[in-house]
Design a protein around this motif. Structure first.
Motif, PDB file in Angstrom:
ATOM      1  N   LEU A   1       0.876  -1.171   0.000  1.00 38.81           N
ATOM      2  CA  LEU A   1       0.000   0.000   0.000  1.00 38.81           C
ATOM      3  C   LEU A   1       0.912   1.219   0.000  1.00 38.81           C
ATOM      4  O   LEU A   1       1.558   1.516   1.011  1.00 38.81           O
ATOM      5  N   GLY A   2       1.001   1.920  -1.130  1.00 42.88           N
ATOM      6  CA  GLY A   2       1.910   3.053  -1.208  1.00 42.88           C
ATOM      7  C   GLY A   2       3.344   2.605  -0.974  1.00 42.88           C
ATOM      8  O   GLY A   2       3.825   1.664  -1.607  1.00 42.88           O
ATOM      9  N   SER A   3       4.021   3.258  -0.039  1.00 48.59           N
ATOM     10  CA  SER A   3       5.417   2.910   0.248  1.00 48.59           C
ATOM     11  C   SER A   3       5.542   1.750   1.238  1.00 48.59           C
ATOM     12  O   SER A   3       6.653   1.292   1.515  1.00 48.59           O
ATOM     13  N   LEU A   4       4.413   1.274   1.771  1.00 48.80           N
ATOM     14  CA  LEU A   4       4.446   0.207   2.772  1.00 48.80           C
ATOM     15  C   LEU A   4       4.300  -1.156   2.118  1.00 48.80           C
ATOM     16  O   LEU A   4       3.544  -1.326   1.152  1.00 48.80           O
ATOM     17  N   GLU A   5       5.023  -2.139   2.653  1.00 45.45           N
ATOM     18  CA  GLU A   5       4.855  -3.519   2.203  1.00 45.45           C
ATOM     19  C   GLU A   5       4.916  -4.454   3.400  1.00 45.45           C
ATOM     20  O   GLU A   5       5.473  -4.109   4.452  1.00 45.45           O
ATOM     21  N   VAL A   6       4.326  -5.630   3.252  1.00 44.23           N
ATOM     22  CA  VAL A   6       4.277  -6.607   4.332  1.00 44.23           C
ATOM     23  C   VAL A   6       4.836  -7.931   3.836  1.00 44.23           C
ATOM     24  O   VAL A   6       4.570  -8.346   2.698  1.00 44.23           O
ATOM     25  N   ARG A   7       5.627  -8.576   4.686  1.00 44.14           N
ATOM     26  CA  ARG A   7       6.196  -9.893   4.395  1.00 44.14           C
ATOM     27  C   ARG A   7       6.744 -10.488   5.671  1.00 44.14           C
ATOM     28  O   ARG A   7       6.787  -9.821   6.722  1.00 44.14           O
ATOM     29  N   LEU A   8       7.182 -11.748   5.588  1.00 36.75           N
ATOM     30  CA  LEU A   8       7.840 -12.381   6.725  1.00 36.75           C
ATOM     31  C   LEU A   8       9.302 -11.946   6.789  1.00 36.75           C
ATOM     32  O   LEU A   8       9.913 -11.586   5.774  1.00 36.75           O
ATOM     33  N   ALA A   9       9.870 -12.002   7.994  1.00 36.69           N
ATOM     34  CA  ALA A   9      11.283 -11.667   8.176  1.00 36.69           C
ATOM     35  C   ALA A   9      12.149 -12.625   7.360  1.00 36.69           C
ATOM     36  O   ALA A   9      11.892 -13.830   7.314  1.00 36.69           O
ATOM     37  N   ARG A  10      13.185 -12.080   6.744  1.00 33.46           N
ATOM     38  CA  ARG A  10      14.081 -12.873   5.900  1.00 33.46           C
ATOM     39  C   ARG A  10      15.417 -13.169   6.558  1.00 33.46           C
ATOM     40  O   ARG A  10      16.199 -13.980   6.051  1.00 33.46           O
ATOM     41  N   SER A  11      15.718 -12.512   7.664  1.00 42.23           N
ATOM     42  CA  SER A  11      17.050 -12.657   8.270  1.00 42.23           C
ATOM     43  C   SER A  11      16.988 -12.448   9.777  1.00 42.23           C
ATOM     44  O   SER A  11      16.025 -11.878  10.305  1.00 42.23           O
TER      45      SER A  11
ATOM     46  N   CYS B   1       9.205 -18.866  16.110  1.00 38.31           N
ATOM     47  CA  CYS B   1       8.085 -18.147  15.480  1.00 38.31           C
ATOM     48  C   CYS B   1       8.474 -17.600  14.116  1.00 38.31           C
ATOM     49  O   CYS B   1       9.647 -17.383  13.818  1.00 38.31           O
ATOM     50  N   ASP B   2       7.451 -17.353  13.296  1.00 35.67           N
ATOM     51  CA  ASP B   2       7.623 -16.511  12.122  1.00 35.67           C
ATOM     52  C   ASP B   2       7.310 -15.079  12.541  1.00 35.67           C
ATOM     53  O   ASP B   2       6.456 -14.844  13.408  1.00 35.67           O
ATOM     54  N   HIS B   3       7.990 -14.131  11.906  1.00 31.64           N
ATOM     55  CA  HIS B   3       7.829 -12.726  12.276  1.00 31.64           C
ATOM     56  C   HIS B   3       7.322 -11.956  11.063  1.00 31.64           C
ATOM     57  O   HIS B   3       8.013 -11.843  10.045  1.00 31.64           O
ATOM     58  N   LEU B   4       6.100 -11.460  11.176  1.00 29.28           N
ATOM     59  CA  LEU B   4       5.488 -10.683  10.104  1.00 29.28           C
ATOM     60  C   LEU B   4       5.921  -9.224  10.258  1.00 29.28           C
ATOM     61  O   LEU B   4       5.868  -8.677  11.366  1.00 29.28           O
ATOM     62  N   LEU B   5       6.335  -8.608   9.161  1.00 28.21           N
ATOM     63  CA  LEU B   5       6.875  -7.258   9.206  1.00 28.21           C
ATOM     64  C   LEU B   5       6.159  -6.336   8.226  1.00 28.21           C
ATOM     65  O   LEU B   5       5.812  -6.755   7.118  1.00 28.21           O
ATOM     66  N   VAL B   6       5.967  -5.086   8.633  1.00 26.55           N
ATOM     67  CA  VAL B   6       5.589  -4.019   7.709  1.00 26.55           C
ATOM     68  C   VAL B   6       6.800  -3.109   7.569  1.00 26.55           C
ATOM     69  O   VAL B   6       7.383  -2.677   8.572  1.00 26.55           O
ATOM     70  N   LEU B   7       7.201  -2.834   6.330  1.00 25.72           N
ATOM     71  CA  LEU B   7       8.347  -1.982   6.051  1.00 25.72           C
ATOM     72  C   LEU B   7       7.893  -0.752   5.266  1.00 25.72           C
ATOM     73  O   LEU B   7       6.981  -0.834   4.438  1.00 25.72           O
ATOM     74  N   ASP B   8       8.536   0.371   5.544  1.00 27.32           N
ATOM     75  CA  ASP B   8       8.292   1.600   4.785  1.00 27.32           C
ATOM     76  C   ASP B   8       9.470   1.800   3.844  1.00 27.32           C
ATOM     77  O   ASP B   8      10.578   2.144   4.268  1.00 27.32           O
TER      78      ASP B   8
ATOM     79  N   ARG C   1      -3.705   2.084   7.046  1.00 27.11           N
ATOM     80  CA  ARG C   1      -2.912   1.362   6.041  1.00 27.11           C
ATOM     81  C   ARG C   1      -2.029   0.301   6.676  1.00 27.11           C
ATOM     82  O   ARG C   1      -1.936  -0.827   6.173  1.00 27.11           O
ATOM     83  N   THR C   2      -1.373   0.636   7.780  1.00 21.21           N
ATOM     84  CA  THR C   2      -0.492  -0.333   8.433  1.00 21.21           C
ATOM     85  C   THR C   2      -1.285  -1.515   8.979  1.00 21.21           C
ATOM     86  O   THR C   2      -0.892  -2.678   8.812  1.00 21.21           O
ATOM     87  N   VAL C   3      -2.410  -1.224   9.623  1.00 21.88           N
ATOM     88  CA  VAL C   3      -3.249  -2.297  10.164  1.00 21.88           C
ATOM     89  C   VAL C   3      -3.768  -3.191   9.043  1.00 21.88           C
ATOM     90  O   VAL C   3      -3.767  -4.426   9.150  1.00 21.88           O
TER      91      VAL C   3
END
Length: 281
Positions: A23-33, A74-81, A146-148
């Motif tokens: 959404l715009g500059s925000l994206e969501v995914r699982l942690a990669r590292s 755990c898996d860690h879900l992240l929102v990044l700007d 947007r973040t939610v």
């Protein structure tokens, strides 16, 4: 801390974990590292211990990270700007911790089992796949729609991918005075009572005092007093557990939310897409 049996290999990290939504500059995914998980722990520390009233241990104060043994499994879900400068880890603005049943069972239990009788709930529903949600956290300047929406986009995509049947987790009310919170707690129990098959009690040693005699509270006022996370769970169709639990370390009163996927309000399924494609990258 996890039981002794929990000393298992860490959950594998996918260095190419796909973006689940934008959404715009925000994206969501699982942690990669591991670096991204550490950044999520720093974010949690900032919100829980510096902004809010949680009390850090000496180690947490030294590392400035909200970390525990459950983070490994755990898996860690992240929102990044993506408009923020720096590495991917520097761009993390929100996070959610996800613990699936197979990983929890291999490690000795769910985190929430320290407060609520989760094992009883799971045994009552053999064959269903459970997912624990926890450590929801967003930086103050990003606490908007947007973040939610992106966090729930990521959770919904994860639920579909792993064929999850039941979501559960703690939702917290600020403060540890159950008498002061009595009206809100009574409202919660009355507005989303769990039927017998989904009813969960707090662990006997952690149960907050019963407030059956709490004065009635105006529903609109009660709803307005709820934190956004708890309000969202109710709108999705979540049930509220039987007892509150006072968490003195975090300065909160916790209630358990149980949300069978089959009960999720169709409005939200339609919003995110039956295939989680609404905000798909």
């Amino acid at each position: 801390m996890l039981p002794a049996g929990a000393r298992r290999p860490a959950a594998p990290l996918d260095a190419a974990a796909p973006v689940l939504g934008r959404l715009g500059s925000l994206e969501v995914r699982l942690a990669r590292s591991k670096a991204e998980i550490r950044a999520a722990q720093h974010l949690r520390y900032h919100v829980f211990y510096e902004e809010m009233s949680a009390r850090p241990s000496a180690l947490q104060k030294m590392t400035r990270r909200d970390a525990d043994a459950f983070d490994r499994i755990c898996d860690h879900l992240l929102v990044l700007d993506r408009d923020k400068k720096g590495s991917d880890a520097d761009q993390i603005v929100g996070t959610y911790r996800l613990l699936r049943q197979p990983q929890a069972e291999a490690a000795g239990g769910f985190y929430t089992a320290g407060e609520f009788e989760i094992d009883t709930l799971v045994r009552r529903h053999p064959g269903l796949r459970f997912l624990e949600l926890g450590r929801s956290c967003v930086l103050p300047e990003y606490r908007g729609k947007r973040t939610v929406e992106l966090l729930w986009q990521g959770i919904w995509a994860y639920v579909l991918h792993h064929r999850i049947d039941v979501l559960f987790g703690c939702a917290s009310l600020a403060g540890t005075d159950t008498e002061r919170l009595g009206g809100v707690l009574t409202f919660l129990k009355a507005s989303a009572p769990a039927p017998d098959e989904w009813r969960v009690r707090a662990v006997a040693s952690r149960r907050g005092p019963a407030r059956a005699d709490a004065p009635a509270i105006d529903p609109k006022r009660a709803l307005g007093a709820l934190p956004p996370l708890l309000k969202g769970y109710l709108r999705l169709g979540g049930y509220v557990g039987e007892d509150p639990v006072v968490d003195h370390q975090f300065g909160t009163t916790d209630v358990l939310i149980v949300l069978p996927v089959s009960r999720i309000n169709p409005r939200y399924v339609n919003h995110y897409g039956a295939d989680a494609g609404r905000f798909a990258a």
